[in-house]
Design an enzyme around this catalytic site. Structure first.
Site, PDB file in Angstrom:
ATOM      1  N   PHE A 421       1.076  -1.102  -0.037  1.00 54.01           N
ATOM      2  CA  PHE A 421       0.041   0.016  -0.070  1.00 54.01           C
ATOM      3  C   PHE A 421       0.838   1.364  -0.041  1.00 54.01           C
ATOM      4  O   PHE A 421       0.366   2.293  -0.503  1.00 54.01           O
ATOM      5  CB  PHE A 421      -0.825  -0.192   1.201  1.00 54.01           C
ATOM      6  CG  PHE A 421      -2.250  -0.594   0.950  1.00 54.01           C
ATOM      7  CD1 PHE A 421      -3.150  -0.402   0.056  1.00 54.01           C
ATOM      8  CD2 PHE A 421      -2.165  -2.359   1.639  1.00 54.01           C
ATOM      9  CE1 PHE A 421      -4.389  -1.199  -0.039  1.00 54.01           C
ATOM     10  CE2 PHE A 421      -3.637  -2.818   1.345  1.00 54.01           C
ATOM     11  CZ  PHE A 421      -4.432  -2.250   0.641  1.00 54.01           C
ATOM     12  N   HIS A 422       1.992   1.171   0.728  1.00 56.96           N
ATOM     13  CA  HIS A 422       3.019   2.429   0.503  1.00 56.96           C
ATOM     14  C   HIS A 422       3.312   2.670  -0.791  1.00 56.96           C
ATOM     15  O   HIS A 422       3.469   3.763  -1.453  1.00 56.96           O
ATOM     16  CB  HIS A 422       4.045   2.051   1.757  1.00 56.96           C
ATOM     17  CG  HIS A 422       3.644   2.560   3.003  1.00 56.96           C
ATOM     18  ND1 HIS A 422       3.021   1.626   4.008  1.00 56.96           N
ATOM     19  CD2 HIS A 422       4.035   3.728   3.628  1.00 56.96           C
ATOM     20  CE1 HIS A 422       2.880   2.310   4.996  1.00 56.96           C
ATOM     21  NE2 HIS A 422       3.603   3.270   5.091  1.00 56.96           N
ATOM     22  N   GLU A 423       3.825   1.492  -1.493  1.00 58.51           N
ATOM     23  CA  GLU A 423       4.155   1.570  -2.934  1.00 58.51           C
ATOM     24  C   GLU A 423       3.325   2.129  -3.763  1.00 58.51           C
ATOM     25  O   GLU A 423       3.463   3.144  -4.526  1.00 58.51           O
ATOM     26  CB  GLU A 423       4.699   0.289  -3.333  1.00 58.51           C
ATOM     27  CG  GLU A 423       5.388   0.249  -4.641  1.00 58.51           C
ATOM     28  CD  GLU A 423       6.519   0.939  -4.823  1.00 58.51           C
ATOM     29  OE1 GLU A 423       6.978   1.344  -5.918  1.00 58.51           O
ATOM     30  OE2 GLU A 423       7.211   1.181  -3.753  1.00 58.51           O
TER      31      GLU A 423
END
Length: 496
Positions: A421-423
């Protein structure tokens, strides 16, 4: 300990540091103020009580309760000045048992003065650098597709509601329910990703849309998982199987559109049919929080434009240039980056979520804990983002454990989901897939092990806390900023 009344019997004693008190009253207010320190000495040192006796003027003893007034010596030459074992105020054994408000005030004064000088120096060197083109593009219509995409994301919670209604009325099987929810949640993420990649949008709008899409995805997963569990409990109850709980929780299965709407806008990622509610909305308090949000958002934008942008523009790629130069750029970037990160945390987790909770009268406002006291990186991830942490525990970590997955593997899966999700939230708006954010989050796993080892090795919370600050804030975040900036500039052909 009660201090007996002091009586002065010799006029010459006035010049030897003695004072007189009749009935506990001082001769004048000035004398009362000046004798405060002496009274402290009296409390600590003068009236040595031993076996029911106290020391009088001439070193003799008097019985307690007698009518003879006691006379106390203060600052007498023969009186012992050192009577107990005491540690220095800043020693490791006593440093956390007393207030350091004065040192905190000094730090605030130093920060204000130093940063004021840096602001003046920056303005003299670069001038006014704030430009809104990178963040907003109000003069064009290129971001309208993203805005429309954000509005149409409301279709997916509505679709999930209809699926749950069909499941409640037993029109479709459990397998079909699970399959439909998988399709809905997957489309919730893919739809905004495709829109962002097809549109040349401003960076901030892309990040905002991806964050919103991820939040909707997490909410839909919680909505589907919770209703699945409530259906299982309802079926067990229909079969006559008792559901035991020591928390007096109502497990009634009822698919309510009103509950879904409230959950969709509530500052939580974990669905439940009802939430604790506050009695009313505090309008004055709400207005103050909105003003703070505007101010700190402006401060965050000022730091980014005036400080971070010049530093990254005058830097080289951290993995392709001189090592010492790269470290100098990272350390120079770490301070303004830390300020921006603090402002972001305060604006979102404290101000915005509390504003939203106040408008909805949402009662549970533990959106974060004291992550700044984290003894290691693992403590930080458990404390700083409580909505995501509760979602991970409820819908990922414990389900893994119930299915026989070891704790270490379950923890690795949680970090893997977080890294993905950060990516998505960074790489998609930048149109760059170098996996720096993914690697950075997955790198937290060995960092957690290292900081845990440091904490256990030294048995000192300060060592673990400082290790966390250095690895996460001073080194990690500035490195990611430089990596993504230079890759973005290379993609646009602005850097050779």
């Amino acid at each position: 300990m009660v201090i007996p009344d002091a009586v002065e019997s010799d006029p010459d004693l006035k010049h030897r540091g003695l004072r007189r008190r009749h009935g506990g009253l001082h001769d004048s207010p000035a004398e009362e103020e000046s004798s405060g320190s002496e009274e402290e000495v009296v409390k600590e040192s003068s009236s040595d009580e031993c076996n029911g006796k106290s020391v009088n003027l001439n070193g003799g003893e008097k019985e307690q309760g007698s009518d003879v007034p006691a006379v106390e010596f203060i600052y007498r030459a023969s009186f012992p000045a050192h009577r107990r074992i005491k540690e220095s105020p800043l020693s490791s054994d006593t440093i956390f048992r007393q207030s350091h408000a004065g040192l905190f005030n000094l730090c605030v004064v130093v920060l204000v003065s130093v940063n004021s000088r840096l602001i003046i120096e920056n303005l003299m060197k670069y001038g006014w650098l704030i430009e809104f083109g990178f963040w907003f593009s109000l003069t064009s219509l290129r971001d309208w597709p993203l805005f429309m995409c954000c509005l149409t994301l409301a279709i997916f919670p509505l679709a999930a509601f209809f699926v749950e209604k069909l499941a409640q009325r037993k029109y479709i099987s459990e397998t079909v329910v699970v399959l439909l929810h998988i399709i809905i949640t997957t489309t919730t993420l893919l739809y905004p990703v495709l829109v962002i990649l097809r549109c040349d949008s401003a960076f901030v709008f892309g990040v905002a849309l991806m964050l919103f899409a991820c939040i909707v995805w997490l909410k839909l997963v919680s909505y589907a998982h919770t209703n699945y569990d409530l259906r299982a409990i309802s079926k067990s109850t229909e079969k006559g199987e008792a559901v035991t709980s020591t928390l007096n929780i109502d497990y009634t299965y009822d698919v309510s559109f009103k509950s879904l709407v409230y959950f969709t806008v509530a500052p939580t990622l974990c669905y439940q049919p009802s939430y604790p509610r506050t009695p009313s909305i505090r309008k004055g308090w709400l207005l103050r929080q909105i003003v703070k949000l505007i101010i700190f958002t402006g401060v965050m934008g000022f730091i980014i434009e005036q400080y971070i942008n010049p530093i990254v523009q005058n830097s080289q790629h951290p993995l392709k240039g001189n090592l010492l130069y790269a470290m100098e750029r990272i350390l120079k970037l770490s301070i303004p980056n830390l300020y921006v990160w603090f402002c972001m945390f305060y604006c979102f987790f404290h101000l915005w979520l509390n504003i939203l909770a106040e408008l909805l009268r949402f009662g549970d406002r533990e959106f974060y804990k004291d992550w700044w006291n984290a003894k290691n990186v693992g403590d930080y991830w458990r404390l700083w983002n409580m909505p995501v942490h509760k979602w991970m525990i409820r819908h990922l970590y414990f389900p893994c454990l119930r299915n026989g997955i070891p704790k270490g593997v379950a923890l690795l899966i949680a970090f893997l989901v977080s890294a993905l999700f950060h990516e998505l939230c960074i790489a998609v708006p930048c149109h760059i897939f170098k996996w720096w954010a993914f690697i950075g989050i997955m790198f937290q796993v060995p960092v957690v092990l290292i900081t845990n080892y440091v904490q256990n090795k030294f048995q000192n919370s300060m060592v673990g806390n400082m290790t966390f600050w250095f690895t996460f804030c001073i080194l990690g975040q500035p490195m990611c900023v430089l990596l993504y900036y230079h890759d973005l500039m290379n993609r646009e052909g602005k850097v050779g």
